[in-house]
Scaffold this active site. Structure first.
Site, PDB file in Angstrom:
ATOM      1  N   ARG A 195      -8.088   0.889 -17.955  1.00  0.00           N
ATOM      2  CA  ARG A 195      -8.736  -0.227 -18.632  1.00  0.00           C
ATOM      3  C   ARG A 195      -9.989   0.241 -19.386  1.00  0.00           C
ATOM      4  NH1 ARG A 195     -12.871  -3.638 -17.308  1.00  0.00           N
ATOM      5  NH2 ARG A 195     -12.736  -5.718 -18.192  1.00  0.00           N
ATOM      6  N   LYS A 211      -4.875 -11.259  -5.753  1.00  0.00           N
ATOM      7  CA  LYS A 211      -5.719 -10.404  -6.592  1.00  0.00           C
ATOM      8  C   LYS A 211      -5.758  -9.038  -5.922  1.00  0.00           C
ATOM      9  CE  LYS A 211     -10.058 -10.180  -9.111  1.00  0.00           C
ATOM     10  NZ  LYS A 211     -10.338  -8.785  -8.879  1.00  0.00           N
ATOM     11  N   TYR A 213       1.309  -7.719 -13.742  1.00  0.00           N
ATOM     12  CA  TYR A 213       0.970  -9.146 -13.738  1.00  0.00           C
ATOM     13  C   TYR A 213       0.595  -9.693 -15.113  1.00  0.00           C
ATOM     14  CZ  TYR A 213      -3.518  -6.747 -13.090  1.00  0.00           C
ATOM     15  OH  TYR A 213      -4.574  -5.886 -13.207  1.00  0.00           O
ATOM     16  N   CYS A 263     -26.090   5.202  35.157  1.00  0.00           N
ATOM     17  CA  CYS A 263     -26.281   5.640  36.549  1.00  0.00           C
ATOM     18  C   CYS A 263     -26.972   7.005  36.620  1.00  0.00           C
ATOM     19  CB  CYS A 263     -24.952   5.677  37.286  1.00  0.00           C
ATOM     20  SG  CYS A 263     -23.886   7.025  36.753  1.00  0.00           S
ATOM     21  N   GLU A 289      -1.720  -3.418 -11.693  1.00  0.00           N
ATOM     22  CA  GLU A 289      -2.727  -2.811 -10.836  1.00  0.00           C
ATOM     23  C   GLU A 289      -2.082  -1.687 -10.037  1.00  0.00           C
ATOM     24  OE1 GLU A 289      -5.573  -4.461 -11.300  1.00  0.00           O
ATOM     25  OE2 GLU A 289      -6.881  -4.049  -9.578  1.00  0.00           O
ATOM     26  N   CYS A 349     -18.914  10.120  32.101  1.00  0.00           N
ATOM     27  CA  CYS A 349     -19.751  10.005  33.296  1.00  0.00           C
ATOM     28  C   CYS A 349     -18.852  10.251  34.507  1.00  0.00           C
ATOM     29  CB  CYS A 349     -20.359   8.600  33.340  1.00  0.00           C
ATOM     30  SG  CYS A 349     -20.910   8.116  34.974  1.00  0.00           S
ATOM     31  N   ASP A 394      16.657  11.556   0.895  1.00  0.00           N
ATOM     32  CA  ASP A 394      15.640  12.232   0.095  1.00  0.00           C
ATOM     33  C   ASP A 394      16.093  13.638  -0.277  1.00  0.00           C
ATOM     34  OD1 ASP A 394      14.246  10.020   0.609  1.00  0.00           O
ATOM     35  OD2 ASP A 394      12.500  10.998   1.505  1.00  0.00           O
ATOM     36  N   LEU A 429     -11.997 -11.222 -15.327  1.00  0.00           N
ATOM     37  CA  LEU A 429     -11.859 -12.622 -14.928  1.00  0.00           C
ATOM     38  C   LEU A 429     -13.182 -13.180 -14.437  1.00  0.00           C
ATOM     39  CD1 LEU A 429      -8.563 -12.315 -12.846  1.00  0.00           C
ATOM     40  CD2 LEU A 429      -8.787 -13.459 -15.046  1.00  0.00           C
ATOM     41  N   ASP A 469      -6.521  -5.297  -5.025  1.00  0.00           N
ATOM     42  CA  ASP A 469      -7.733  -4.497  -5.095  1.00  0.00           C
ATOM     43  C   ASP A 469      -7.341  -3.059  -5.411  1.00  0.00           C
ATOM     44  OD1 ASP A 469     -10.360  -3.935  -5.022  1.00  0.00           O
ATOM     45  OD2 ASP A 469     -10.613  -4.162  -2.860  1.00  0.00           O
ATOM     46  N   GLU A 495      19.135  14.763  -0.710  1.00  0.00           N
ATOM     47  CA  GLU A 495      20.116  14.724  -1.805  1.00  0.00           C
ATOM     48  C   GLU A 495      19.417  14.470  -3.142  1.00  0.00           C
ATOM     49  OE1 GLU A 495      24.160  12.717  -0.655  1.00  0.00           O
ATOM     50  OE2 GLU A 495      22.556  11.955   0.627  1.00  0.00           O
ATOM     51  N   TYR A 496      18.445  13.541  -3.104  1.00  0.00           N
ATOM     52  CA  TYR A 496      17.704  13.213  -4.324  1.00  0.00           C
ATOM     53  C   TYR A 496      17.008  14.472  -4.860  1.00  0.00           C
ATOM     54  CZ  TYR A 496      14.519  10.866  -7.560  1.00  0.00           C
ATOM     55  OH  TYR A 496      13.829  10.486  -8.687  1.00  0.00           O
ATOM     56  N   ASP A 497      16.306  15.150  -3.949  1.00  0.00           N
ATOM     57  CA  ASP A 497      15.566  16.345  -4.365  1.00  0.00           C
ATOM     58  C   ASP A 497      16.490  17.427  -4.915  1.00  0.00           C
ATOM     59  OD1 ASP A 497      13.267  15.117  -3.659  1.00  0.00           O
ATOM     60  OD2 ASP A 497      13.079  16.084  -1.699  1.00  0.00           O
ATOM     61  N   CYS A 538     -25.621  10.041  32.266  1.00  0.00           N
ATOM     62  CA  CYS A 538     -25.080   8.712  31.991  1.00  0.00           C
ATOM     63  C   CYS A 538     -26.263   7.755  31.799  1.00  0.00           C
ATOM     64  CB  CYS A 538     -24.217   8.255  33.154  1.00  0.00           C
ATOM     65  SG  CYS A 538     -23.780   6.522  33.062  1.00  0.00           S
TER      66      CYS A 538
HETATM   67  S1  IVH Z   1      -4.849 -10.951 -14.647  1.00  0.00           S
HETATM   68  C1  IVH Z   1      -7.089 -11.626 -18.534  1.00  0.00           C
HETATM   69  N1  IVH Z   1      -3.772 -10.789 -12.255  1.00  0.00           N
HETATM   70  O1  IVH Z   1      -8.655  -8.209 -11.527  1.00  0.00           O
HETATM   71  C2  IVH Z   1      -6.685 -11.591 -17.136  1.00  0.00           C
HETATM   72  N2  IVH Z   1      -5.682  -9.455 -12.732  1.00  0.00           N
HETATM   73  O2  IVH Z   1     -11.338  -9.218 -12.376  1.00  0.00           O
HETATM   74  C3  IVH Z   1      -6.341 -10.248 -16.718  1.00  0.00           C
HETATM   75  N3  IVH Z   1      -6.384  -8.020 -10.885  1.00  0.00           N
HETATM   76  O3  IVH Z   1      -9.070  -6.371 -14.449  1.00  0.00           O
HETATM   77  C4  IVH Z   1      -6.188 -10.051 -15.312  1.00  0.00           C
HETATM   78  N4  IVH Z   1      -4.810  -8.626  -9.495  1.00  0.00           N
HETATM   79  O4  IVH Z   1      -7.673  -5.348 -12.580  1.00  0.00           O
HETATM   80  C5  IVH Z   1      -4.758 -10.362 -13.074  1.00  0.00           C
HETATM   81  N5  IVH Z   1      -2.699 -10.711 -10.201  1.00  0.00           N
HETATM   82  C6  IVH Z   1      -3.679 -10.297 -11.019  1.00  0.00           C
HETATM   83  C7  IVH Z   1      -4.619  -9.325 -10.613  1.00  0.00           C
HETATM   84  C8  IVH Z   1      -5.626  -8.939 -11.505  1.00  0.00           C
HETATM   85  C9  IVH Z   1      -5.861  -7.848  -9.671  1.00  0.00           C
HETATM   86  C10 IVH Z   1      -7.591  -7.322 -11.396  1.00  0.00           C
HETATM   87  C11 IVH Z   1      -7.417  -6.710 -12.759  1.00  0.00           C
HETATM   88  C12 IVH Z   1      -8.494  -7.306 -13.610  1.00  0.00           C
HETATM   89  C13 IVH Z   1      -9.454  -7.791 -12.590  1.00  0.00           C
HETATM   90  C14 IVH Z   1     -10.250  -8.955 -13.151  1.00  0.00           C
END
Ligand code: IVH
Length: 675
Positions: free
Chosen positions: A137, A116, A228, A413, A176, A430, A33, A83, A118, A35-37, A410
């Protein structure tokens, strides 16, 4: 500007880009790190003086730009849809049937399943390979331009790699932004240390970080991304989603490694089960599995509804968080007398498990978070750990909520409570060593799986035995008679016989288990094993000096002092004598180290991370323990080896940075053979 400087800038840009890719995408850095910096600092100097040498894809853009007044609007070329959700196998099968109906029953459909994530959805726009815009989005049609912020994310290429493929004229790629679980923990810890408010979960932290007008703040946040999908693409063809993902990988974009392609519908359902089982261990948070039709032509045929495509669905997991109300706050007395406040909750289903209690850690935490009886709260459950309260809905207070007061005595007791400081917090304790509540906990620990392992002596029976006065000390466990046991409430004769048999069998115990069972302060399983390895007999341990304990590799000063004072105490010595007199026998431990000169793990500090294909983690720990290794959970400069399975996360990064020797599974197995 002379030619030399121009060449230097270009070569620094190229090298830094490559090092950043190796670090983030390939997990395989070749420079430190520092060296990179150093290189980055030099490039910043040059670009500050000769601004014409700076470009939108220069690595200098990763450190952040001057703050904005507001975010510009970004109209998406193709709307960013969401979705539909599925909550059970039935919903998924209906999704599949509808697809067959629409495209013709005789067609076969192949699916691809992705975690999926989060996090926060973003779109990255690459023009001729250069990242020119990143947007949120928003409402799906219009988002906000967050290019400066997204450029600070190490795993986002500022320029697409063109090793095998030429970058297309236009590539809008979607993904994401996430924060990995380990990074999130660290982030919150730092915020707590700096007296800043903490984030409720990684998604909120990621969203908050992307919403910064000052990208220098974003640059300090541990953001990551997986891509994705796409928006508008010009100059690039692909026949299937899986092919697209391969192409995106070629361009150096991070694609989740945990994706399964080529699935018929039955395999989609089993992929969901597999993913659910893996959920806790994944380094990032997911809330389900996205199922997509793989073939682009079929996707096109199916088309979209207003808000969501017909070719994909989100199969959601049961949430690991839920809201409920605190009915009461009670105080639990632990094995060493420490009082822990516990919230009694209105029972609530969290990820399929009914939860009615959550730990509140200590009085300070309640005060800091201002938790009151009657509060509406967000509760989180993860794995086997006790549920936690992550958020309080202060806005929903009615004024009738009651602040918690730590009792002065306590609760069991009624002895005096002593307050002392540990790390940052005050702990209440206690002081009465013969408090019934402490005794119950000590006995529970004594008979637990990793200690004497007495099957059938569960929580309720221990409570009864202590309440009836049949157990007052450890050795009473071994004087329980069948007749007395069968007299207990709910204790049928048959199970009384089983229990006496289990007690009898448990009397032969190994030294590490025996030490652990005593419940000595700061002495867990690992310390008990290390101490046993050093002394190999209980007699030696009982006469050892403080310095003897301190000299053991892997034993810290707190444990050394805990063990030393335990064995210096006459009462404890009596307890041990009583145990040995009541038939407890310390057997030779098969796990004691094999002390060969060339044992590569002997007295080495080893950390395990990721998943091993050939054995469970507990088995690897056992083997390492057997060869005299000290298995620890976190990487530091003192670590000798990191054994990295698949999906190794932040520990691997840390080990690399600390210059720790890293072994993959096969190297580990080879070394193990040397033992
Ligand atoms: S595809 C038209 N792939 O889930 C389809 N979405 O509820 C577009 N998300 O807005 C989404 N992991 O933010 C896709 N492997 C994944 C995902 C993913 C998370 C989220 C994304 C989307 C939301 C839909």
């Amino acid at each position: 500007m002379n030619e030399e400087i121009r060449k230097e800038a270009l070569s620094l840009q190229r090298e830094l880009t490559e090092h950043s890719y190796r670090y983030h995408a390939q997990d395989d850095p070749v420079i430190s790190d520092i060296e990179y910096d150093k290189m980055l600092k030099r490039l910043i100097e040059i670009e500050e003086e000769f601004s014409e040498l700076s470009s939108p894809d220069s690595p200098t853009k990763r450190v952040g730009a001057p703050p904005l007044d507001s975010f510009e609007k970004a109209v998406h070329s193709v709307p960013m849809l969401s979705l539909d959700n599925a909550f059970n196998d039935q919903d998924v099968l209906e999704f599949h049937k509808r697809i067959l109906r629409l495209i013709g029953q005789e067609e076969t459909v192949t699916y691809i399943a992705e975690p999926k994530l989060d996090g926060v959805a973003v779109e990255l726009r690459y023009e001729n390979g250069t990242l020119v815009r990143a947007a949120t989005r928003g409402d799906g049609v219009t988002g906000e331009v967050i290019t400066q912020n997204v450029r600070t994310i190490g795993s986002v290429p500022l320029r697409l790699k063109e090793d095998r493929l030429k970058a297309p004229e236009l590539l809008e790629v979607r993904g994401e932004v996430i924060i990995k679980k380990a990074d999130f923990k660290k982030l919150n810890k730092t915020r707590l240390d700096n007296q800043e408010s903490i984030f409720a979960n990684p998604r909120n932290a990621a969203a908050g970080s992307l919403r910064q007008l000052d990208s220098k703040v974003t640059a300090k946040r541990p953001l990551d991304i997986f891509v994705y999908g796409t928006g508008l693409v010009q100059g690039l063809e692909f026949k299937s989603h899986s092919m697209l993902l391969e192409i995106l990988k070629e361009f150096g974009l991070p694609v989740n490694p945990n994706i399964r392609a080529g699935l018929a519908i039955d395999k989609v359902l089993s992929a969901y089960k597999d993913l659910e089982a893996q959920r806790e261990e994944l380094p990032y948070e997911i809330d389900g599995m996205v199922i997509k039709v793989d073939e682009i032509e079929i996707q096109r045929q199916l088309g979209e509804k207003i808000k969501s495509p017909r070719w994909a669905i989100a199969y959601k997991f049961l949430a690991m968080q839920n809201t409920t109300t605190i009915k009461d706050i009670v105080v639990q007395v632990g094995r060493t007398g420490v009082l822990t406040p516990v919230a009694v909750l209105e029972s609530v289903n969290i990820g399929g498990v009914m939860v009615s209690r959550a730990t509140l850690h200590n009085e300070d935490e309640i005060r800091r978070k201002d938790i009151r009886i009657g509060d509406k709260v967000l509760v989180m459950r993860a794995g086997d750990v006790i549920p936690k309260i992550v958020k309080i809905f202060e806005d929903e207070r009615k004024g009738t909520e009651i602040p918690f007061e730590m009792p002065e005595q306590c609760p069991v007791c009624h002895s005096k409570i002593e307050k002392f400081k540990l790390d940052r917090s005050y702990i209440n304790r206690c002081v009465n060593a013969s408090c019934q509540a402490q005794l119950k906990e000590r006995i529970r620990h004594f008979v637990s799986k990793k200690a004497f392992d007495i099957e059938g002596l569960g929580r309720k029976i221990v409570d009864q035995l202590v309440d009836e006065g049949m157990i007052r000390s450890f050795f009473d466990v071994f004087t329980l008679e069948k007749e007395k046991l069968s007299g207990l409430e709910r204790q049928a004769e048959k199970s009384a016989a089983n229990l006496t048999e289990a007690i009898e069998k448990s009397k032969k115990i190994t030294l590490p288990r025996f030490l652990y069972a005593l419940g000595i302060e700061h002495t867990g399983e690992n310390s008990a094993r290390l101490i046993s390895q050093r002394f190999s007999s209980l007699d030696d341990i009982m006469v050892a000096s403080m310095a003897d304990f301190e000299s053991i590799h892997g034993i810290g000063p707190e444990t050394a002092s805990g063990v030393y004072s335990f064995f210096s105490n006459e009462e404890n010595k009596t307890i041990i004598r009583q145990l040995l007199n009541s038939g407890v026998e310390i057997k030779k431990d098969e796990l004691l180290p094999i002390e060969t000169q060339d044992n590569p793990f002997h007295q080495k500090r080893v950390v395990l991370t990721g998943t091993l294909a050939s054995m469970a983690r507990s088995e690897a720990e056992r083997l390492l323990g057997k060869s005299g290794a000290v298995v620890t959970s976190s990487v530091s400069s003192k670590t000798d080896f990191l054994i990295a399975g698949t999906d190794a996360g932040s520990k691997l990064d840390k080990a690399k940075k600390a210059g720790v020797r890293i072994l993959d599974e096969s190297e580990f197995l080879v070394k193990m053979k040397e033992v």
